[in-house]
Write an enzyme that holds these catalytic residues in place. Structure first.
Site, short mmCIF file in Angstrom:
data_model
loop_
_atom_site.label_atom_id
_atom_site.label_comp_id
_atom_site.label_asym_id
_atom_site.label_seq_id
_atom_site.Cartn_x
_atom_site.Cartn_y
_atom_site.Cartn_z
N HIS A 66 0.86 -1.17 0.00
CA HIS A 66 0.00 0.00 0.00
C HIS A 66 0.91 1.24 0.00
O HIS A 66 0.94 2.01 0.95
CB HIS A 66 -0.95 -0.03 1.20
CG HIS A 66 -2.17 0.84 1.06
ND1 HIS A 66 -3.46 0.37 1.19
CD2 HIS A 66 -2.31 2.16 0.79
CE1 HIS A 66 -4.33 1.35 1.03
NE2 HIS A 66 -3.66 2.46 0.78
N ASN A 79 -2.28 -2.39 -3.69
CA ASN A 79 -3.40 -1.47 -3.56
C ASN A 79 -3.25 -0.36 -4.59
O ASN A 79 -2.26 0.37 -4.58
CB ASN A 79 -3.43 -0.83 -2.16
CG ASN A 79 -4.54 0.21 -2.05
OD1 ASN A 79 -5.71 -0.14 -2.02
ND2 ASN A 79 -4.18 1.49 -2.03
N GLU A 80 -4.20 -0.26 -5.50
CA GLU A 80 -4.30 0.90 -6.41
C GLU A 80 -3.00 1.22 -7.16
O GLU A 80 -2.40 2.26 -6.95
CB GLU A 80 -4.76 2.13 -5.63
CG GLU A 80 -6.07 1.95 -4.90
CD GLU A 80 -6.63 3.25 -4.35
OE1 GLU A 80 -5.89 4.26 -4.31
OE2 GLU A 80 -7.81 3.27 -3.98
N GLU A 100 -12.43 -0.77 -0.64
CA GLU A 100 -12.44 0.55 0.00
C GLU A 100 -13.61 1.36 -0.52
O GLU A 100 -13.91 1.36 -1.71
CB GLU A 100 -11.17 1.37 -0.32
CG GLU A 100 -9.96 0.99 0.48
CD GLU A 100 -8.76 1.86 0.13
OE1 GLU A 100 -8.91 3.06 -0.20
OE2 GLU A 100 -7.64 1.32 0.19
N GLU A 129 -3.71 10.91 5.93
CA GLU A 129 -4.33 10.92 4.60
C GLU A 129 -3.34 11.46 3.56
O GLU A 129 -3.59 12.46 2.91
CB GLU A 129 -5.65 11.70 4.65
CG GLU A 129 -6.42 11.84 3.34
CD GLU A 129 -6.65 10.54 2.56
OE1 GLU A 129 -6.75 9.46 3.15
OE2 GLU A 129 -6.71 10.64 1.32
C1 GBH Z 1 -7.45 5.50 -1.43
O1 GBH Z 1 -7.03 6.17 -2.53
C2 GBH Z 1 -6.26 4.93 -0.74
O2 GBH Z 1 -6.10 3.55 -1.01
C3 GBH Z 1 -6.22 5.18 0.74
O3 GBH Z 1 -4.95 4.93 1.23
C4 GBH Z 1 -6.68 6.60 1.00
O4 GBH Z 1 -6.51 6.98 2.32
C5 GBH Z 1 -8.12 6.69 0.60
O5 GBH Z 1 -8.30 6.29 -0.71
C6 GBH Z 1 -8.72 8.08 0.75
O6 GBH Z 1 -8.09 8.99 -0.07
O7 GBH Z 1 -9.23 12.29 -10.97
O8 GBH Z 1 -6.90 12.86 -10.78
O9 GBH Z 1 -8.53 13.95 -9.36
C7 GBH Z 1 -8.00 6.87 -3.26
C8 GBH Z 1 -7.41 7.31 -4.52
C9 GBH Z 1 -8.88 9.17 -4.97
C10 GBH Z 1 -7.68 7.96 -6.70
C11 GBH Z 1 -9.23 10.23 -5.95
C12 GBH Z 1 -8.05 8.96 -7.66
C13 GBH Z 1 -9.10 11.08 -8.16
C14 GBH Z 1 -7.90 11.50 -8.89
N1 GBH Z 1 -8.08 8.14 -5.38
N2 GBH Z 1 -8.80 10.05 -7.21
S1 GBH Z 1 -8.16 12.74 -10.10
#
Ligand code: GBH
EC number: 3.2.1.21
Length: 474
Positions: free
Chosen positions: A121, A165-166, A375, A429
């Site tokens: 992660h 993760n992601e 998530e 965060e």
């Molecule tokens: C997750 O990521 C994570 O896995 C976690 O660690 C984190 O705390 C949680 O979410 C909350 O943030 O279109 O370019 O503006 C979320 C990841 C959120 C991916 C928003 C892409 C939009 C990007 N994302 N997002 S954009």
């Protein structure tokens, strides 16, 4: 409203966290720096220059935290192992680091909570970043070795293993946009990282499968639903295609079809991806998997024309952030007029139903791959009342609406097997530091005191009843 608001018997309710965001103990028991330890110290990279040195001090308080999970009635807990704790400097395995996870797993099992392990992660050992990080192909093989070492220690007690993760975040957001660690800003490096992360996933699933055919193996992707502002305007339709390409299909297609989408390859032609992909890589990536974890926060409404009142974007840090993906340059996000969370993300539960249906229809439906929401959650500006409660009705509404969206998907025939709220605890965060709170449990960062928020009590009631009905009538 649909017919039933009750969850299937085998549906798993859980909550998720990640190592760097909660553990703290950043310099204890042999742990070395990860790229987040380094990045959080880059001036202007993180709000308030916050870092994960202490975070929620979970490393020392994991017993209390597991007791809280038990109190909430969680059936499963999704956590990640810190690579730099397990293999400091990416080298020899650290018994003290492994022992922490071993004790955590024992504690979970003792509490009758199923451990759901994520191997990565986002916290790459800094030493490996110094050798090129995810832009270096070797990192994929090092990752497989790390996974096998974690499996040696925990494989007898953990049966569900997810690799990454992601990977969108670990590649494009981290190596191209520079918004996350290691903060590099190279289009070529982002694409190479994306491919090497997928390769790391494939190598690891293969190796773990050979070790133990009974393991449940999978990956978690951050997926989205992208819609054109005007479906009759070709520029808007193409903007939605490009967003879908980078977030969804760049990762789903290699994993489930053994190929990159042709239109995305066109979008990034001449940017070096061809030279990074070697013969056999795609076959290696396309391993059968048992679980696909979907992380869903919100959908996107996009156009090739700017919005009149654009949504605020990244964390307001002072570093200049680039666009994460070459083909997304010139894509503008438009507000859909939906309510916003404290991240300014739109609350769009119907997008989750649609996303699960689409993934089932186009990728996993015909396979022995189960779908989980690994998530989903929201940050709000929680207020603590005089009697010490956190009356976060907005989060309870968010949670019930999204669980309702999962039920809608199930009612339409999609076999969704579980849901993890993000997050168990308020935590670090990333570029927002401690400024944004996603937890169903509040953390007072001064005293480390935990308080179950009203949303946590509501989630516990849903889990107890295995139904949303009490929430609708209470
Ligand atoms: C997750 O990521 C994570 O896995 C976690 O660690 C984190 O705390 C949680 O979410 C909350 O943030 O279109 O370019 O503006 C979320 C990841 C959120 C991916 C928003 C892409 C939009 C990007 N994302 N997002 S954009």
């Amino acid at each position: 409203m649909t017919s039933s608001r009750t969850f299937p018997r085998d549906f798993l309710f859980g909550a998720a966290t990640a190592a760097y965001q909660i553990e703290g103990a950043a310099h204890e028991d042999g742990r070395t720096d990860s790229i987040w330890d380094t990045f959080s110290r880059v001036p202007g990279a993180v709000i308030n220059a916050d870092n994960g040195d202490v975070a929620c001090d979970h490393y020392h308080r994991y017993r209390d935290d597991v007791a809280l999970m038990r109190e909430l009635g969680l059936q499963t807990y999704r956590f990640s192992t810190s690579w730099a704790r397990v293999q400091p400097d990416g080298g020899a395995f650290n018994p003290l680091g492994l022992d922490f996870y071993s004790r955590l797993v024992d504690e979970l099992i003792e509490a009758n909570i199923k451990p759901w392990l994520t191997l990565y992660h986002w916290d790459l050992p800094q030493t490996l970043e110094d050798q090129g990080g995810w832009a270096n192909r070797d990192t994929a093989e090092r990752f497989r070795d790390y996974a096998l070492g974690v499996h040696d220690a925990l494989g007898d007690r953990v049966d569900i293993w997810t690799t990454l993760n992601e990977p969108w975040c670990s590649s494009f957001l981290s190596y191209t946009a520079g918004a996350h660690a290691p903060g590099r800003q190279s289009t070529e490096a982002g694409l190479a990282a994306g491919h090497h992360l997928l390769l790391a996933h494939g190598l690891t699933v293969d190796a773990l499968r050979q070790r133990d055919p009974n393991l449940n193996l999978g990956i978690t992707l951050n997926l989205t639903v992208a819609k054109p502002v005007d479906p009759t305007h070709p520029g808007d339709v193409d903007a939605a295609r490009r967003i879908d390409g980078q977030f969804n299909r760049f990762f789903l297609d290699p994993i489930f079809r053994g190929e990159y989408p042709a239109d995305v390859l066109d979008d990034v032609a001449e940017l070096g991806l061809d030279a990074v992909i070697r013969d056999g890589d795609l076959a290696q990536i396309m391993q059968p998997i048992d679980a696909l974890g979907v992380n869903y926060y919100h959908g996107e409404l996009v156009s090739d024309r700017p919005a009149q009142h654009p949504l605020p974007g990244e964390a307001p840090t002072t570093r200049v952030i680039r666009s994460p993906f070459p083909a997304a340059d010139g894509v503008f996000h438009h507000p859909q007029g939906l309510p916003l969370t404290a991240m300014d993300w739109e609350v769009q539960p119907a997008g989750l139903t649609e996303l699960l249906q689409r993934v089932d229809r186009e990728y996993t439906g015909a396979l022995a791959t189960s779908l989980y929401v690994t998530e989903n959650g929201a940050a709000y500006d929680d207020v603590v009342t005089d009697d010490g409660r956190v009356a976060d009705l907005d989060r309870t509404d968010f949670l019930t609406a999204h669980l309702g969206a999962v039920l809608d998907a199930i009612d339409s025939g999609v076999d969704v097997k579980g849901y993890f709220y993000w997050s168990l605890l308020d935590n670090y965060e990333w570029a927002w530091g401690y400024a944004k709170r996603f937890g169903i449990v509040r953390v007072d960062y001064r005293t480390q005191q935990r308080t179950v928020k009203d949303s946590g009590h509501a989630y516990a009631a849903i889990i107890r009843n295995r139904s949303l009905v009490p929430m609708l009538t209470e």
